[in-house]
Scaffold this active site. Structure first.
Site, PDB file in Angstrom:
ATOM      1  N   ASP A  67      14.132  81.005  60.384  1.00 48.32           N
ATOM      2  CA  ASP A  67      14.230  80.272  61.667  1.00 48.32           C
ATOM      3  C   ASP A  67      13.095  78.760  61.047  1.00 48.32           C
ATOM      4  O   ASP A  67      12.613  78.561  60.096  1.00 48.32           O
ATOM      5  CB  ASP A  67      13.580  80.919  63.057  1.00 48.32           C
ATOM      6  CG  ASP A  67      12.891  82.378  62.311  1.00 48.32           C
ATOM      7  OD1 ASP A  67      11.992  82.305  61.302  1.00 48.32           O
ATOM      8  OD2 ASP A  67      12.861  83.134  63.033  1.00 48.32           O
ATOM      9  N   ASN A 135       7.612  91.819  71.259  1.00 45.85           N
ATOM     10  CA  ASN A 135       9.354  92.240  72.336  1.00 45.85           C
ATOM     11  C   ASN A 135      10.074  92.100  71.438  1.00 45.85           C
ATOM     12  O   ASN A 135      11.443  92.277  72.059  1.00 45.85           O
ATOM     13  CB  ASN A 135       8.859  90.847  72.957  1.00 45.85           C
ATOM     14  CG  ASN A 135       9.491  89.741  72.366  1.00 45.85           C
ATOM     15  OD1 ASN A 135      10.329  89.636  70.282  1.00 45.85           O
ATOM     16  ND2 ASN A 135       9.294  88.017  72.708  1.00 45.85           N
ATOM     17  N   HIS A 137      12.023  90.840  69.310  1.00 49.42           N
ATOM     18  CA  HIS A 137      12.574  89.567  68.507  1.00 49.42           C
ATOM     19  C   HIS A 137      12.518  90.050  66.921  1.00 49.42           C
ATOM     20  O   HIS A 137      11.724  90.560  66.616  1.00 49.42           O
ATOM     21  CB  HIS A 137      12.268  88.455  69.262  1.00 49.42           C
ATOM     22  CG  HIS A 137      11.318  87.387  68.136  1.00 49.42           C
ATOM     23  ND1 HIS A 137       9.967  86.509  68.955  1.00 49.42           N
ATOM     24  CD2 HIS A 137      10.854  87.809  67.279  1.00 49.42           C
ATOM     25  CE1 HIS A 137       8.993  86.492  68.198  1.00 49.42           C
ATOM     26  NE2 HIS A 137       8.871  87.129  66.852  1.00 49.42           N
ATOM     27  N   GLU A 142      15.465  85.780  71.235  1.00 45.40           N
ATOM     28  CA  GLU A 142      13.836  86.342  72.241  1.00 45.40           C
ATOM     29  C   GLU A 142      15.006  87.853  73.236  1.00 45.40           C
ATOM     30  O   GLU A 142      16.341  87.393  73.388  1.00 45.40           O
ATOM     31  CB  GLU A 142      13.800  86.105  72.708  1.00 45.40           C
ATOM     32  CG  GLU A 142      12.359  85.009  72.191  1.00 45.40           C
ATOM     33  CD  GLU A 142      11.337  84.870  71.848  1.00 45.40           C
ATOM     34  OE1 GLU A 142      10.803  86.435  71.420  1.00 45.40           O
ATOM     35  OE2 GLU A 142      10.463  83.815  71.630  1.00 45.40           O
TER      36      GLU A 142
HETATM   37  C1  F6R Z   1       9.693  84.429  60.955  1.00 43.88           C
HETATM   38  C2  F6R Z   1      10.888  85.652  61.923  1.00 43.88           C
HETATM   39  C3  F6R Z   1      10.182  85.971  63.039  1.00 43.88           C
HETATM   40  C4  F6R Z   1       8.628  87.559  62.439  1.00 43.88           C
HETATM   41  C5  F6R Z   1       8.468  88.621  63.736  1.00 43.88           C
HETATM   42  C6  F6R Z   1       6.796  88.771  62.829  1.00 43.88           C
HETATM   43  O1  F6R Z   1      10.495  84.436  60.483  1.00 43.88           O
HETATM   44  O2  F6R Z   1      11.747  85.069  62.626  1.00 43.88           O
HETATM   45  O3  F6R Z   1      10.555  87.125  64.319  1.00 43.88           O
HETATM   46  O4  F6R Z   1       9.150  87.637  61.312  1.00 43.88           O
HETATM   47  O5  F6R Z   1       7.824  87.529  64.597  1.00 43.88           O
HETATM   48  O6  F6R Z   1       6.015  87.651  62.526  1.00 43.88           O
HETATM   49  P1  F6R Z   1       4.558  88.140  62.198  1.00 43.88           P
HETATM   50  O7  F6R Z   1       5.084  89.142  61.438  1.00 43.88           O
HETATM   51  O8  F6R Z   1       3.405  87.281  62.790  1.00 43.88           O
HETATM   52  O9  F6R Z   1       4.237  89.261  63.261  1.00 43.88           O
END
Ligand code: F6R
Length: 245
Positions: A67, A135, A137, A142
């Protein structure tokens, strides 16, 4: 789903990195799906160390990132393109033309086509690294009544904006939209490795590990439908959810 509990964050990162390194050693022209975020940082540190010690070769590896924030230039420090360059791409012998992080600045239809082309080029992803949002995702899929299978632009939830604000000077600076692989794209990967550490991820990981259900409201639970998914969590998180291996 295979679950590995490590004693701490560093060991979790080492275990995930070893899976990626083994994938590349066994298949030097592997296609890797990559994640950004705070959790993945330690994984890239281990990979770079192994590369610096001449223990792995990325010259034939292809990568596609999950992403990118919309409206953000790739050279902007807050972009995931910049994160990947800093943490991995500039430190190993991946060919720039073999890496892809979507541009959040391009026309959406054009970028979606490019993203799909990269996802389809040369076969499916061999190994997809995933983090998980507070959450639940994955990528930026989401929680929702319905999830999108393919590449799409998504509005980030308040919870994600709040969680990601730690990487920005102020919460007002956090972009509100992102372009992301869909859950179908993620589930197409041959192998999935999900990493999560710390109590903040407790709710999502409880739903993932402590029941036999799947819900679009906890997107990470879709990993239960995958034939080769490994979940690596640290002890702090395992204890918080009451998971015993
Ligand atoms: C990032 C992504 C997100 C993160 C998730 C966890 O490319 O796709 O799904 O993996 O938000 O983020 P952290 O590791 O910062 O808690």
């Amino acid at each position: 789903m295979k679950v590995i509990v490590t004693s701490n964050y560093e060991e979790m990162c080492a275990a995930a990195a070893q899976m990626i390194l083994n994938q590349v050693r066994n298949k030097p022209n592997s296609k890797l799906g990559l994640a950004t975020g705070g959790t993945a940082c330690g994984v890239y540190d281990v990979i770079v160390r192994e590369y610096t010690a001449h223990k792995v070769d990325f010259s034939n590896v292809k990568t596609v990132n999950l992403d990118e924030y919309m409206g953000v230039e790739p050279n902007n420090e807050i972009s995931y393109a910049h994160y990947m360059k800093e943490r991995l791409f500039d430190k190993v012998n991946l060919k720039p033309e073999n890496t892809y992080v979507a541009s959040g600045k391009n026309d959406v239809a054009e970028e979606t086509k490019l993203f799909n082309d990269r996802l389809n080029e040369g076969g499916v992803i061999d190994l997809q690294l995933l983090g998980v949002g507070v959450n639940g995702h994955i990528g930026f899929n989401e929680p929702a009544e319905e999830l999108v299978a393919g590449v799409h632009v998504v509005e980030l939830s308040e919870s994600t904006i709040l969680a990601n604000s730690r990487f920005f000077e102020s919460i007002a600076d956090v972009p509100h939209c992102s372009i992301t692989m869909g859950v179908g794209d993620i589930l197409k990967a041959k192998k999935i490795v999900l990493i999560a550490s710390g109590k903040e991820k407790m709710q999502a990981i409880t739903y993932l590990l402590m029941n036999d259900k799947v819900s679009t409201k906890v997107p990470v639970s879709l990993l239960k439908l995958h034939a080769d998914a490994t979940v690596i969590i640290d002890k702090e998180l395992a204890d918080a959810v009451g998971y015993v291996s």
